[in-house]
Design an enzyme around this catalytic site. Sequence first.
Site, short mmCIF file in Angstrom:
data_model
loop_
_atom_site.label_atom_id
_atom_site.label_comp_id
_atom_site.label_asym_id
_atom_site.label_seq_id
_atom_site.Cartn_x
_atom_site.Cartn_y
_atom_site.Cartn_z
N LYS A 150 45.11 38.74 45.92
CA LYS A 150 44.46 39.50 44.85
C LYS A 150 44.11 40.93 45.30
CE LYS A 150 45.00 36.15 42.02
NZ LYS A 150 44.27 34.93 41.75
C1 LIG Z 1 44.24 33.49 41.11
C2 LIG Z 1 43.83 33.13 39.74
C3 LIG Z 1 42.80 32.21 39.47
C4 LIG Z 1 42.18 31.37 40.53
O1 LIG Z 1 41.61 32.12 41.54
P1 LIG Z 1 41.15 31.39 42.89
O2 LIG Z 1 40.20 32.36 43.50
O3 LIG Z 1 42.38 31.19 43.71
O4 LIG Z 1 40.50 30.11 42.52
C5 LIG Z 1 42.40 32.02 38.17
N1 LIG Z 1 42.99 32.69 37.15
C6 LIG Z 1 43.98 33.56 37.36
C7 LIG Z 1 44.57 34.28 36.19
C8 LIG Z 1 44.45 33.80 38.65
O5 LIG Z 1 45.46 34.64 38.86
#
Ligand SMILES: *Cc1c(COP(=O)(O)O)cnc(C)c1O
Length: 388
Positions: free
Chosen positions: A189
């Site tokens: 991210k």
């Molecule tokens: C990555 C992601 C999540 C989950 O995030 P985590 O921190 O890995 O639990 C939820 N929604 C979207 C759209 C994502 O891209």
Amino acid sequence: MAERQDNFIVFGAPDIQQAEIDEVVDSMAAGWLGTGPKVKRFEQDFASYQGVPPDCVAALNSCTAALHVSLLAAGVQPGDEVITTAMTFCATANAAIHAGATPVIVDIDPATLNINPDLIEQSITERTRAIVPVHFAGRACEMDAIMAIADKHRLVVVEDCAHAIETEYHGRKAGSFGAYGCFSFYATKNVVTGEGGMVIARSPDATDRIRVLSLHGMSRDAWHRFSDTGYKHYQVVEAGFKYNMMDLQAAIGIHQLRRIEQSWLRRRDIWGQYQAAFQDLPIGIPTEPAENTRHAYHLYTITVDSKDCGMSRDEFLEQMTRAKIGVGVHYLSLAQHPYYVERFGWKTSAYPVANQFGLTTVSLPLSPKLSTDNVRRIIASVRKAILG
Ligand SMILES: *Cc1c(COP(=O)(O)O)cnc(C)c1O
């Protein structure tokens, strides 16, 4: 460099610098591994970046956890329905399921790839409790329309901001429209802590509820019992979860957050280079960001349709991998996964735009770690794969 030894460009390579490494080592030397002073500092820094009071944010161990406890805190109960987009990561729907609700998906707008606000109302029933818009790829959802629908039907909005830390809509930050905004610091991210998440709530009380749910259901003071102000007994006030962030994670996030604008500028630059380089290709490229919004540039997604390219999306994925370029698929539509099909009877034909996008989309690397040369190689490889 986002390259491995063998010149493979890794998709979503995190940009970890010496400051992060030193901060983690400092935590280890200090013996603060779990939730401690660095989590607090990271929360304060994140609150300051988002322009909200420091007692309105709570750091958790993932965005999935953030979505789960936000839906519970929003009053979602077994039997309720939660509306979200067909084009998102499975965690968005799973969080609703774990809150006891039934996810109800809505098709996307082909230009924005976000939930189509015109299709939301027809999915609302007397059981609908919440809407979870996802700011896909970092592009802001149409929050005016979504909030108007939510207000009219008295629904809670929980924003999935996993792609959208830097996103703004009409001068306001993503995550500040709904009752809760949920962010991710997963390794790929925009800001990373390895695993990690954050909730922004609208009041200190709402934030306290998130904290209680996220630490075993122990009363609010439990969060302070690790301090040196003397032993405190804790009381369990509900059956909570174990979703707290570690100082080891926050140590990484603190320095990632300091470089957030610098990383955003680099991704915006790469995004723009891709846009310019692919204009003439028979592929789909993203719509330019809308007026009066700020795009977070989390993903750069193209579409490869064999009708136009004489090559399927999966063949394109193979070619890019052979050219040593890591690519991603964000995402198959939720209606393309067997679990949801079996449990909820979803049919891809009911979500034609998300379905078609899911079958043709490819995400190209967009890490701030990419070198000028990496970007050049990615562009050349895409052109070669498509044009032959
Ligand atoms: C990555 C992601 C999540 C989950 O995030 P985590 O921190 O890995 O639990 C939820 N929604 C979207 C759209 C994502 O891209």
